[in-house]
Scaffold this motif. Structure first.
Motif, PDB file in Angstrom:
ATOM      1  N   GLU A 185       9.587   9.302 -21.215  1.00  0.00           N
ATOM      2  CA  GLU A 185       8.186   9.710 -21.090  1.00  0.00           C
ATOM      3  C   GLU A 185       7.958  11.139 -21.569  1.00  0.00           C
ATOM      4  O   GLU A 185       6.944  11.433 -22.205  1.00  0.00           O
ATOM      5  N   ALA A 242       3.340   5.863  -2.771  1.00  0.00           N
ATOM      6  CA  ALA A 242       4.545   6.586  -3.195  1.00  0.00           C
ATOM      7  C   ALA A 242       4.531   6.821  -4.701  1.00  0.00           C
ATOM      8  O   ALA A 242       4.898   7.906  -5.180  1.00  0.00           O
ATOM      9  N   GLU A 243       4.095   5.825  -5.456  1.00  0.00           N
ATOM     10  CA  GLU A 243       3.999   5.984  -6.913  1.00  0.00           C
ATOM     11  C   GLU A 243       2.986   7.064  -7.270  1.00  0.00           C
ATOM     12  O   GLU A 243       3.213   7.874  -8.175  1.00  0.00           O
ATOM     13  N   ASP A 244       1.868   7.080  -6.556  1.00  0.00           N
ATOM     14  CA  ASP A 244       0.862   8.121  -6.797  1.00  0.00           C
ATOM     15  C   ASP A 244       1.438   9.502  -6.499  1.00  0.00           C
ATOM     16  O   ASP A 244       1.171  10.464  -7.225  1.00  0.00           O
ATOM     17  N   SER A 245       2.210   9.598  -5.428  1.00  0.00           N
ATOM     18  CA  SER A 245       2.803  10.890  -5.076  1.00  0.00           C
ATOM     19  C   SER A 245       3.789  11.357  -6.141  1.00  0.00           C
ATOM     20  O   SER A 245       3.835  12.547  -6.489  1.00  0.00           O
ATOM     21  N   VAL A 246       4.581  10.428  -6.663  1.00  0.00           N
ATOM     22  CA  VAL A 246       5.529  10.782  -7.726  1.00  0.00           C
ATOM     23  C   VAL A 246       4.771  11.291  -8.948  1.00  0.00           C
ATOM     24  O   VAL A 246       5.167  12.286  -9.577  1.00  0.00           O
ATOM     25  N   ALA A 247       3.667  10.621  -9.295  1.00  0.00           N
ATOM     26  CA  ALA A 247       2.873  11.056 -10.442  1.00  0.00           C
ATOM     27  C   ALA A 247       2.304  12.448 -10.216  1.00  0.00           C
ATOM     28  O   ALA A 247       2.277  13.284 -11.130  1.00  0.00           O
ATOM     29  N   ARG A 248       1.849  12.720  -8.985  1.00  0.00           N
ATOM     30  CA  ARG A 248       1.314  14.053  -8.685  1.00  0.00           C
ATOM     31  C   ARG A 248       2.417  15.119  -8.754  1.00  0.00           C
ATOM     32  O   ARG A 248       2.175  16.239  -9.207  1.00  0.00           O
ATOM     33  N   ARG A 252       5.003  15.025 -10.691  1.00  0.00           N
ATOM     34  CA  ARG A 252       5.255  15.272 -12.114  1.00  0.00           C
ATOM     35  C   ARG A 252       4.181  16.177 -12.694  1.00  0.00           C
ATOM     36  O   ARG A 252       4.472  17.060 -13.510  1.00  0.00           O
ATOM     37  N   ALA A 286       3.951   1.524  -1.080  1.00  0.00           N
ATOM     38  CA  ALA A 286       4.639   1.648  -2.366  1.00  0.00           C
ATOM     39  C   ALA A 286       3.709   2.238  -3.422  1.00  0.00           C
ATOM     40  O   ALA A 286       4.116   3.097  -4.218  1.00  0.00           O
ATOM     41  N   ALA A 287       2.445   1.798  -3.414  1.00  0.00           N
ATOM     42  CA  ALA A 287       1.476   2.343  -4.367  1.00  0.00           C
ATOM     43  C   ALA A 287       1.230   3.828  -4.103  1.00  0.00           C
ATOM     44  O   ALA A 287       1.133   4.633  -5.036  1.00  0.00           O
ATOM     45  N   ASP A 297       0.828  -1.208   0.000  1.00  0.00           N
ATOM     46  CA  ASP A 297       0.000   0.000   0.000  1.00  0.00           C
ATOM     47  C   ASP A 297       0.864   1.261   0.000  1.00  0.00           C
ATOM     48  O   ASP A 297       0.574   2.225  -0.709  1.00  0.00           O
TER      49      ASP A 297
END
Length: 275
Positions: free
Chosen positions: A263, A98-104, A106, A95-96, A93
């Protein structure tokens, strides 16, 4: 009050355990860390030094995101597979998240930069064309790659020669959080045939507003729809009525290979049919 001189008051225990007095009272109220002694008259709480180990365990579980009720349940199963499994699930949870935060982050970076000058939007005439495609349901929009993993080997196995870049048709009439109905496709020469699970679609000529945008798909494609929406409104156009016909649905064409460029350099043509 019990005559136990080795007990320490809540303030001292708070300092030693690095848990605030407020939270110690909260844990007491929920039965997670109960004081060794509570004065019946004053209500003063006192703790045994041995409870510092329990406090440390609670603090660690709190610091990795568990709430008070979960902490109580986990303390009851320490040393078991259930405890380890709960930690593994929490890790997934986090890790997911953290990925969402990185996307935000960006996305914030794109919002604070100057608008890109490479974005274009225009009304265009779509010629009649032949598409070979694979249609399926994927978990979400990011899961489109699952279709490509099935589609590309089939195209190769059936010796079908693409005539242009690949793309994706979104068949749903609404944005979906899950179970997304999509087709991935290549334009192919007229007269091309295909066997299941592939199919051939003859797309008729028509009109569309299309935008060409750069950047990660999750950010660029919504930006393209924003540009298209503004263009449609400014020019008094009407969107094609959506029916279960790929010719009426918007689609994306991927102008470069996501496996070959960063990307930030992805280039996408987003096409929305209009009347």
């Amino acid at each position: 009050m019990t005559d136990t001189p080795d007990l320490v008051p809540i303030g001292r225990f708070s300092s030693l355990s690095r848990i605030s007095v407020r939270m110690l009272r909260h844990y007491d109220a929920h039965g997670v860390l109960v004081p060794a002694d509570v004065d019946a008259v004053t209500g003063y709480r006192r703790y045994a030094p041995a409870q510092l180990a329990e406090a440390a365990a609670i603090r660690r579980l709190r610091d990795v995101g568990f709430g008070v009720s979960a902490i109580g349940a986990l303390l009851a199963v320490r040393g078991t597979e259930a405890f380890d499994e709960a930690l593994r699930a929490q890790r997934l949870d986090l890790a997911a998240a953290a990925e969402d935060s990185v996307a935000r982050l960006r996305l914030i970076d794109t919002l604070i930069r100057e608008p890109t000058m490479t974005d274009t939007v225009a009304l265009t005439a779509l010629p009649a064309r032949t598409l070979v495609h694979l249609r399926g349901t994927v978990p979400d929009y990011a899961g489109e790659g699952e279709l490509w993993e099935r589609f590309l080997p089939e195209v190769q196995a059936q010796d079908i020669a693409p005539a242009g870049p690949g793309g994706c048709i979104e068949h749903d009439d609404e944005f979906r959080e899950s179970d997304v109905d999509e087709s991935v496709f290549f334009e192919v020469p007229a007269g091309t045939t295909a066997a299941a699970p592939l199919a051939v679609f003859e797309a008729p000529a028509g009109r569309a507003v299309e935008a060409v945008v750069d950047g990660p798909y999750a950010q660029a494609i919504p930006r393209a729809h924003e540009l298209i929406g503004a263009y449609v409104a400014e020019h008094g156009l009407a969107l094609a009525r959506t029916v279960d016909d790929p010719a009426t649905h918007h689609f994306n064409v991927y102008l470069n290979d996501p496996c070959a460029v960063p990307e930030a350099e992805l280039r996408t043509r987003v096409v929305v049919p209009v009347r």
